[in-house]
Design an enzyme around this catalytic site. Structure first.
Site, PDB file in Angstrom:
ATOM      1  CD  GLU A 186      40.194  47.534  40.615  1.00 37.39           C
ATOM      2  OE1 GLU A 186      38.946  47.575  40.622  1.00 37.39           O
ATOM      3  OE2 GLU A 186      40.907  48.526  40.384  1.00 37.39           O
TER       4      GLU A 186
ATOM      5  CD  GLU B  57      42.557  49.465  36.727  1.00 34.53           C
ATOM      6  OE1 GLU B  57      41.938  50.325  37.398  1.00 34.53           O
ATOM      7  OE2 GLU B  57      42.032  48.406  36.344  1.00 34.53           O
TER       8      GLU B  57
END
Length: 340
Positions: A164, A271
Site C-alpha cells: 500500500e 488482501e
C-alpha cells in the site's frame, strides 16, 4: 485496511514456474494457482525499530503453516519491515532477520506452499517517502537487488514490492517500481513480482488511478502480477464490521478484472476480508467465485489475515481453540480438495 493490525487459460509462464519442484497445480476449474492468507506478526510494532524479537514482533510459527496447508492453502503473504531487514539504507541485510525470513520460507516450501515476501512499509523508509532525496528510487532498488541475491530463482518466493504505497503520484511510483524490477532482473532473479498501486492499492480504483502509469512497466521476464487490496465495508477501508450487500461485492472487483483483460495483464488479490457477521461471510462466495471464474487473469489471492497476535480481530482466520472461524468455513470450498 492494513494500517491496523469458465475454464481458465493457464499462461506458459505459470506452468513453467510450477514445474520441477514448484507448487502443485490445482485443477484449473476450481481455483487460482495461489490461494492463501496473510500471516501477520513480523511487521508488528513498526514504531519500535528494530524492536525486540519475540516481544515487539515475531514470525509465524510452524503450527500456523500446518493448519492452513492442511486446509488446502498453498500461499502465505509474509509481512516484514524494510528497516529490520536493512537497518542502514543501501547497506547490508541484517543476518538474523534474513535468517528468520529464510526459515519461514523453507518451512512453507517443505509444505509445498509459496511465500509472498511483502515489504510492509507503505512506500516509506523510516518515515521518508521512496522517490525523495532521503530515500531515492536507487535505495529501493538496492533492497530488492539484495533480496534477490537471497531468494532469487526460488519459485516458492514471490516478491511483494511494497504494501500500500502512500505516494501521491502514480507516475513517480511507477519509476520506483521500474527501478526495482530492473534491479531484480539484473541480479539474476526470475521470481514473480507483485506490483502494488497508490491509493491504498484499492482494487475498485486501480484502473483509473494506477492503470495509465503502471501499464507502462516493462519486465523482460513477463512475470508481473498487479496486486490490489479490497475490503467490503461501506467506504472500502476494512475498518468496520458492517458490509455492503452481496450483489454489490463483485462490483468492487470488476473494474480491475476488466482492466486486466484489456491490458493482457495478471492480477493478485493480496488482501481482502470480511467480519464474522453472517451477512458479511456470505460475500466470500461471490468474491471467490469471481476470482475463480476469471482465473485467466486472476492468478491468486491471500485473505487478510491470520496469526495468534490478532486475538479476536473481526477479520481473523486464526482458529478459535481449534475451531474454524466462519470465514474459514466459507473459504474452504475454494481450496485444494474443496468442493463447490
Amino acid at each position: 485496511m492494513t494500517a491496523f493490525p469458465s475454464s481458465p487459460r493457464w499462461p506458459a509462464w505459470v506452468l513453467g514456474a510450477l514445474a520441477g519442484g514448484g507448487l502443485a497445480l490445482a485443477a484449473p476449474a476450481t481455483a487460482q494457482t495461489y490461494r492463501g492468507v496473510n500471516l501477520a506478526g513480523a511487521a508488528y510494532s513498526s514504531n519500535k525499530l528494530p524492536g525486540r524479537y519475540g516481544y515487539d514482533y515475531l514470525y509465524p510459527k510452524p503450527a500456523e503453516v500446518d493448519y492452513f496447508t492442511q486446509a488446502g492453502m498453498n500461499t502465505f503473504r509474509l509481512s516484514v519491515l524494510w528497516e529490520r531487514l536493512q537497518p542502514t539504507l543501501s547497506g547490508p541485510l541484517d543476518e538474523k532477520e534474513l535468517q528468520r525470513v529464510s526459515q519461514f520460507i523453507a518451512y512453507a516450501q517443505a509444505h509445498n506452499a509459496a511465500t509472498v515476501l511483502d515489504i510492509h512499509n507503505y512506500g516509506r523508509y523510516r518515515g521518508q517517502e521512496v522517490g525523495t532525496p532521503g530515500v531515492p528510487d536507487a535505495a529501493f532498488a538496492d533492497l530488492w537487488a539484495r533480496l534477490t541475491q537471497a531468494f532469487g530463482n526460488n519459485t516458492h518466493v514471490l516478491f511483494g514490492l511494497m504494501n500500500e504505497p502512500q505516494q501521491h503520484d502514480a507516475g513517480a511510483w511507477k519509476d520506483a517500481v521500474q527501478a526495482a524490477i530492473d534491479a531484480i532482473r539484473k541480479a539474476g532473479g526470475h521470481n514473480l513480482i507483485l506490483v502494488p498501486g497508490i491509493g491504498w492499492d484499492g482494487g475498485h480504483s486501480f484502473a483509473k488511478l494506477n492503470g495509465p502509469a503502471l501499464s507502462q512497466l516493462h519486465d523482460p521476464d513477463n512475470k508481473l502480477l498487479y496486486e490490489v487490496h479490497e475490503y467490503f465495508d461501506a467506504d472500502a477501508s476494512g475498518t468496520k464490521a458492517d458490509c455492503i450487500a452481496p450483489d454489490k461485492a463483485v462490483d468492487r472487483l470488476r473494474p480491475f478484472t476488466d482492466w486486466l483483460h484489456a491490458n493482457h495483464a495478471r492480477g493478485f488479490l493480496g488482501e481482502f476480508g470480511v467480519s464474522r457477521q453472517p451477512e458479511c461471510v456470505k460475500l466470500l462466495d461471490p468474491i471467490l467465485s469471481h476470482l475463480r471464474d476469471n482465473a485467466d487473469v486472476w492468478t491468486g489471492w491471500t485473505y487478510w489475515a491470520a496469526g495468534p497476535l490478532w486475538g479476536n480481530y473481526m477479520f481473523t482466520l486464526e482458529p478459535d481453540h481449534g475451531t474454524d472461524r466462519p470465514q474459514m468455513t466459507a473459504i474452504r470450498p475454494f481450496l485444494a480438495g474443496g468442493t463447490h
